[in-house]
Scaffold this motif. Structure first.
Motif, mmCIF file in Angstrom:
data_model
loop_
_atom_site.group_PDB
_atom_site.id
_atom_site.type_symbol
_atom_site.label_atom_id
_atom_site.label_comp_id
_atom_site.label_asym_id
_atom_site.label_seq_id
_atom_site.Cartn_x
_atom_site.Cartn_y
_atom_site.Cartn_z
ATOM 1 N N GLY A 396 0.790 -1.218 0.000
ATOM 2 C CA GLY A 396 0.000 0.000 0.000
ATOM 3 C C GLY A 396 0.823 1.269 0.000
ATOM 4 O O GLY A 396 1.970 1.301 0.451
ATOM 5 N N ALA A 397 0.203 2.348 -0.515
ATOM 6 C CA ALA A 397 0.793 3.678 -0.488
ATOM 7 C C ALA A 397 0.438 4.365 0.822
ATOM 8 O O ALA A 397 -0.360 3.857 1.617
ATOM 9 N N THR A 398 1.010 5.529 1.055
ATOM 10 C CA THR A 398 0.654 6.339 2.214
ATOM 11 C C THR A 398 -0.213 7.507 1.770
ATOM 12 O O THR A 398 -0.209 7.891 0.589
ATOM 13 N N GLN A 399 -0.934 8.099 2.708
ATOM 14 C CA GLN A 399 -1.766 9.254 2.371
ATOM 15 C C GLN A 399 -0.908 10.420 1.881
ATOM 16 O O GLN A 399 -1.307 11.159 0.971
ATOM 17 N N LEU A 452 -7.147 6.973 -0.795
ATOM 18 C CA LEU A 452 -6.044 6.058 -0.502
ATOM 19 C C LEU A 452 -6.475 4.621 -0.708
ATOM 20 O O LEU A 452 -5.716 3.800 -1.242
ATOM 21 N N GLU A 453 -7.697 4.312 -0.338
ATOM 22 C CA GLU A 453 -8.213 2.950 -0.518
ATOM 23 C C GLU A 453 -8.284 2.590 -1.996
ATOM 24 O O GLU A 453 -7.991 1.445 -2.385
ATOM 25 N N ASP A 454 -8.685 3.546 -2.851
ATOM 26 C CA ASP A 454 -8.727 3.296 -4.293
ATOM 27 C C ASP A 454 -7.337 2.954 -4.828
ATOM 28 O O ASP A 454 -7.175 2.011 -5.620
ATOM 29 N N ALA A 459 -3.317 -1.172 -6.656
ATOM 30 C CA ALA A 459 -1.987 -1.786 -6.564
ATOM 31 C C ALA A 459 -2.099 -3.288 -6.392
ATOM 32 O O ALA A 459 -1.410 -4.068 -7.076
ATOM 33 N N LYS A 460 -2.962 -3.733 -5.500
ATOM 34 C CA LYS A 460 -3.110 -5.168 -5.252
ATOM 35 C C LYS A 460 -3.683 -5.899 -6.466
ATOM 36 O O LYS A 460 -3.358 -7.055 -6.720
ATOM 37 N N SER A 461 -4.542 -5.217 -7.199
ATOM 38 C CA SER A 461 -5.169 -5.829 -8.369
ATOM 39 C C SER A 461 -4.219 -5.883 -9.564
ATOM 40 O O SER A 461 -4.216 -6.860 -10.316
ATOM 41 N N LEU A 462 -3.397 -4.840 -9.731
ATOM 42 C CA LEU A 462 -2.635 -4.689 -10.964
ATOM 43 C C LEU A 462 -1.224 -5.259 -10.878
ATOM 44 O O LEU A 462 -0.764 -5.949 -11.790
ATOM 45 N N LEU A 463 -0.516 -4.968 -9.813
ATOM 46 C CA LEU A 463 0.912 -5.292 -9.760
ATOM 47 C C LEU A 463 1.150 -6.778 -9.578
ATOM 48 O O LEU A 463 0.622 -7.404 -8.665
ATOM 49 N N LYS A 464 1.966 -7.340 -10.451
ATOM 50 C CA LYS A 464 2.315 -8.763 -10.425
ATOM 51 C C LYS A 464 3.829 -8.896 -10.569
ATOM 52 O O LYS A 464 4.361 -9.003 -11.681
ATOM 53 N N PRO A 465 4.569 -8.852 -9.450
ATOM 54 C CA PRO A 465 6.040 -8.927 -9.548
ATOM 55 C C PRO A 465 6.516 -10.146 -10.330
ATOM 56 O O PRO A 465 7.519 -10.065 -11.051
#
Length: 498
Positions: A396-399, A452-454, A459-465
């Motif tokens: 997650g990102a920060t505010q 921030l939730e968006d 990030a969780k949906s898109l990023l695939k290391p």
């Protein structure tokens, strides 16, 4: 004057070439007064000093200015987006024909679209190449012609008194091109020379290796070698046939900005495009699967640094999560001095002069694309760091990060809209992306509403290391070109559909 049309930049595959990703994060303001436009643009742009401020920025708020974009239709049914502005006696017009780009080259005729777009300003009607270009200079007509993977685009800008001449040039250029044999031979040789040179340029080599790796046999993956082989045999008849079948009214998009009235524009649209064929031959280009996800491929080249391109599947422009993903990627990979990749690779370790990663999209594909360069000895370390930053972003990102990026994106949106040409190009891009005519006024409000939730959901949906594909051009230490190339072609025949 005309501009050079041939490019090997990988971004030409995406809205991005257009650097259309730049159009996404800059916003024009009120067009009622030209001095007011510049005053507001400078007034809303965040200063660089703010980026180093210790206190977190306040949440961004959308600006309240407005541009009146009219959607007009001529008597013969030609549509256009139009901004009327009489402060400066200049008119800019941008047009595009959908489904006409390099990906639509007919089988066995690789390079045909590039050749057509390169020949359009080499004479038309009664004017040969030299006479055509002399006319542009005499009439103060600035003409740009380009071909991306998906479209052919034409832009012109001229003074008000010569608008009629500019539209006449446009009409004859598109309906009566000369394609003189000696000129055609010269332009072919110019293109072939550039293509041959690109085979020895690390950026072009990396771009070509990436598209051929991730797109395979899809037209987006067409190689320079294939174009070099087929373009010499393309004939004048084939070029004319292509234009007749593809440059049609149902594929046409138009935007215009400047010192011209609605009635005048309608008249010129009918005179220029009213007699064009009604419907195009259907396009056969399909959605592009992404192949070889998660592979690292080395292309050996004797250079002191290794050039690294990295990619993974992206998010469609039409997705509800597009804007959240866009902001998230600015936090992760913005090349503007402040992002997680920048901080880890440049600021903390000094392994590269710069690094960026962003969302790129085209008509038939979308992906995340990043690039950097580092010493051959540190290539593996940089790749490992990129994968780790990708993984950490899933937490997650920060505010503070979200507020900073939103404020910068919204504040800087106006800065590139300082001319009729830039606004006309932006409106054409928004049409190509199937955005509404009022998007130019709504875009900042869309960003303002992101939470921030968006961002963290995106990030969780898109990023695939594990799906990051790396193309390395150079002589990297710790990476085996033979092993990685063999592994990349082993069993990954079907990629993730976008």
């Amino acid at each position: 004057m005309t501009t050079q049309k041939f490019t090997f930049d990988f971004n030409s595959t995406f809205k991005g070439n257009r650097k259309e990703s730049a159009l996404l994060h800059r916003r024009p303001l009120s067009f009622g007064s030209w001095p007011l436009l510049m005053t507001l643009a400078l007034g809303c742009a965040p200063g660089y000093a703010e980026q180093g401020a210790k206190s977190p920025p306040q949440a961004a708020k959308p600006q309240g200015s407005h541009i009146n974009v009219q959607v007009i239709k001529s008597n013969k049914g030609i549509n256009a987006w139009f901004v009327e502005a009489h402060e400066i006696p200049v008119v800019s017009v941008s047009i595009a024909f959908k489904n006409t780009g390099n990906a639509s080259d007919p089988k066995g005729q690789a390079g045909l679209v590039q050749l057509v777009s390169s020949m359009l300003d080499e004479g038309s009607g009664d004017l040969n190449s030299q006479e055509f270009k002399k006319l542009l200079l005499q009439k103060n007509i600035e003409l740009d012609i380009s071909a991306s993977q998906d479209v052919i685009r034409v832009n012109f800008r001229t003074v008000k008194e010569n608008v009629g001449d500019a539209f006449l040039v446009l009409r004859t250029m598109l309906s009566k091109p000369r394609f003189d044999p000696d000129t055609l031979a010269r332009v072919k040789n110019q293109i072939l020379t550039l293509l041959e040179q690109s085979l020895h340029d690390e950026r072009s080599v990396a771009n070509q290796k990436l598209v051929s790796t991730i797109y395979g046999d899809h037209p987006y993956g067409r190689t320079t070698q294939q174009i070099i082989k087929e373009i010499p045999n393309i004939t004048e008849a084939q070029m004319r046939q292509y234009m007749k079948e593809r440059l049609t009214r149902d594929q046409l998009l138009v935007s215009a900005v400047g010192d011209i009235s609605v009635d005048e524009l309608k008249k010129y649209l009918d005179e220029t495009f009213g007699d064009f064929p009604e419907k195009a031959v259907p396009s056969t280009v399909k959605e592009a699967p992404l192949l070889n996800s998660g592979k690292t491929i080395v292309e050996p080249l004797n250079i002191p640094q290794s050039l690294i391109l990295f990619s993974q599947p992206g998010v469609p422009r039409s997705s509800p999560d597009f804007y959240a993903s866009y902001v998230m990627m600015k936090i992760l990979g913005d090349g503007m001095l402040d992002s997680r990749l920048w901080n880890e690779i440049r600021e903390k370790r000094g392994l590269a002069y710069g690094i960026d990663a962003d969302v790129k999209w085209s008509q038939h594909s979308t992906l995340i694309l990043g690039k950097t360069a580092t010493k051959n000895q540190s290539t593996k370390e940089v790749i490992d760091i990129i994968r780790q930053v990708w993984q950490d972003m899933l937490k997650g990102a920060t505010q503070t990060e979200v507020d900073f990026v939103k404020k910068r994106l919204m504040g800087s949106f106006a800065l590139i809209f300082s001319s009729t040409k830039q606004i006309s190009n932006a409106l054409l891009t928004y049409q190509l992306d199937n955005l509404g005519s009022n998007y130019i006024n709504e875009r900042n409000a869309i960003l303002s509403k992101l939470t921030l939730e968006d961002i963290n959901r995106a990030a969780k949906s898109l990023l695939k290391p594990e799906n990051l594909t790396f193309i390395v051009v150079g002589e990297p230490k710790g990476l085996s070109s033979l092993e990685t190339a063999k592994e990349a072609t082993k069993e990954n025949k079907v990629g993730a559909k976008i």
